[in-house]
Design an enzyme around this catalytic site. Structure first.
Site, PDB file in Angstrom:
ATOM      1  N   ASP A  64       0.815  -1.207   0.000  1.00  0.00           N
ATOM      2  CA  ASP A  64       0.000   0.000   0.000  1.00  0.00           C
ATOM      3  C   ASP A  64       0.857   1.269   0.000  1.00  0.00           C
ATOM      4  O   ASP A  64       0.460   2.291  -0.550  1.00  0.00           O
ATOM      5  CB  ASP A  64      -0.937  -0.005   1.206  1.00  0.00           C
ATOM      6  CG  ASP A  64      -2.113  -0.957   1.027  1.00  0.00           C
ATOM      7  OD1 ASP A  64      -2.267  -1.503  -0.089  1.00  0.00           O
ATOM      8  OD2 ASP A  64      -2.873  -1.161   1.991  1.00  0.00           O
ATOM      9  N   GLY A  65       2.038   1.213   0.638  1.00  0.00           N
ATOM     10  CA  GLY A  65       2.921   2.381   0.634  1.00  0.00           C
ATOM     11  C   GLY A  65       3.380   2.746  -0.772  1.00  0.00           C
ATOM     12  O   GLY A  65       3.440   3.925  -1.134  1.00  0.00           O
ATOM     13  N   THR A 180      -8.417   1.723   7.494  1.00  0.00           N
ATOM     14  CA  THR A 180      -7.730   0.483   7.870  1.00  0.00           C
ATOM     15  C   THR A 180      -6.261   0.714   8.200  1.00  0.00           C
ATOM     16  O   THR A 180      -5.555  -0.239   8.550  1.00  0.00           O
ATOM     17  CB  THR A 180      -7.814  -0.534   6.720  1.00  0.00           C
ATOM     18  OG1 THR A 180      -7.184   0.025   5.551  1.00  0.00           O
ATOM     19  CG2 THR A 180      -9.254  -0.873   6.395  1.00  0.00           C
ATOM     20  N   ASN A 183      -5.624   5.321  11.135  1.00  0.00           N
ATOM     21  CA  ASN A 183      -6.867   5.497  11.878  1.00  0.00           C
ATOM     22  C   ASN A 183      -7.170   4.291  12.757  1.00  0.00           C
ATOM     23  O   ASN A 183      -7.565   4.433  13.923  1.00  0.00           O
ATOM     24  CB  ASN A 183      -8.013   5.727  10.888  1.00  0.00           C
ATOM     25  CG  ASN A 183      -9.382   5.603  11.527  1.00  0.00           C
ATOM     26  OD1 ASN A 183      -9.809   6.462  12.278  1.00  0.00           O
ATOM     27  ND2 ASN A 183     -10.072   4.510  11.217  1.00  0.00           N
ATOM     28  N   SER A 185      -5.085   2.128  14.040  1.00  0.00           N
ATOM     29  CA  SER A 185      -4.124   2.035  15.145  1.00  0.00           C
ATOM     30  C   SER A 185      -4.425   3.061  16.238  1.00  0.00           C
ATOM     31  O   SER A 185      -3.969   2.913  17.373  1.00  0.00           O
ATOM     32  CB  SER A 185      -2.695   2.232  14.627  1.00  0.00           C
ATOM     33  OG  SER A 185      -2.465   3.570  14.214  1.00  0.00           O
TER      34      SER A 185
END
Length: 274
Positions: A64-65, A180, A183, A185
């Site tokens: 995703d990064g 996901t 937020n 965390s």
């Protein structure tokens, strides 16, 4: 047609797949651009990701990064995410399906003059004399440091009404896509991608309010005080440092992310978080 490829840095698997995809596309008479780091690894000319909005399709290979990095350069150019085994909320395509999937989108472009897409919202953030590129996951506003002795006094207004006004480490405003990520965390709720809204989450507030899901068309206004420095962070990588008192506005951006190819199964991806 022009296809731009961004691969996760320092990963032999992503570089190998980028090279194979590049060769297949060139055999189909497609112009291929590689990001500078991947191109250097393969020993071919490369381009800055900031130029990739001029392509017809962007392919992100990695986690995703990598997708976030690629999407900031792609702006509204359609983007396909290839997932190399991570959670992959943004990357729906498996590595062994990557070449076939991209070639199928190339054929659609040649037939229809466009790549079919679906959109995901982004968040715009601005202040007095500055603005940052729109966020795909989240915007974070926080004090000079977190924890005891840190934080800031932060007032949060939703349109014209005050939602919270307390000392906190910071405030996080997330898209459904970003729910996901950071937020989650911070004990914020998950939001299904089909929900038209954002979530506002206070971070370790002294007199905290629970996370609040708001309609995507609201304006979130924040005032930061009682800290020597504040920082606004977009998607964990783009920063603006401010000298309080400072006012920040967060609202729906004009440019959505345009996703091409198959959609991610949200609940299947959630299972990988366990």
């Amino acid at each position: 047609m022009k296809v731009a490829i961004v691969a996760q840095w320092g990963n032999d698997r992503t570089a190998s797949l980028a090279e194979r995809l590049r060769d297949q596309l060139r055999a189909e008479d497609v112009t291929v651009w590689l990001d500078a780091a991947t191109a250097a690894e393969l020993g071919v000319p490369g381009r800055s990701v900031d130029e990739f909005d001029a392509a017809d399709l962007v392919v992100s290979i990695g986690g995703d990064g990598t997708f976030l990095f690629a999407a900031h350069g792609a702006r509204t150019t359609p983007i396909i995410g290839v997932n190399l085994g991570e959670v992959g909320f943004l990357n729906a395509v498996a590595p062994d399906e990557a070449v076939e999937t991209v070639l199928r989108e190339v054929e659609r472009f040649r037939t229809d003059g466009r790549v079919p897409t679906r959109t995901m919202p982004r968040l715009g953030v601005r202040g007095d004399g500055w603005s940052l590129p729109p966020a795909i996951n989240e915007v974070v506003i926080q004090g000079a440091q977190r924890g005891p002795g840190g934080g800031a006094s932060i007032e949060v207004r939703i349109d014209d009404s005050t939602y919270a006004d307390a000392h906190a480490d910071g405030v996080l405003i997330s898209t459904p896509t970003g729910s996901t990520a950071y937020n989650l965390s911070e004990d914020g709720p998950l939001i299904h991608p089909g929900v038209s809204g954002f979530v506002v989450t206070e971070m370790a507030a002294g007199e905290g309010m629970p996370p609040l899901v708001v309609d995507r068309d609201v304006t979130v206004s924040l005032t930061v005080e009682e800290t020597p420095e504040a920082v606004v962070v977009v998607d964990g990588r783009i920063r603006e440092y401010l000298e309080p008192p400072a006012s920040i506005t967060v609202e729906l951006a004009n440019e959505p992310v345009r996703m091409a190819g198959p959609a991610t199964d949200f609940f299947e991806a959630l299972g990988k978080l366990e």
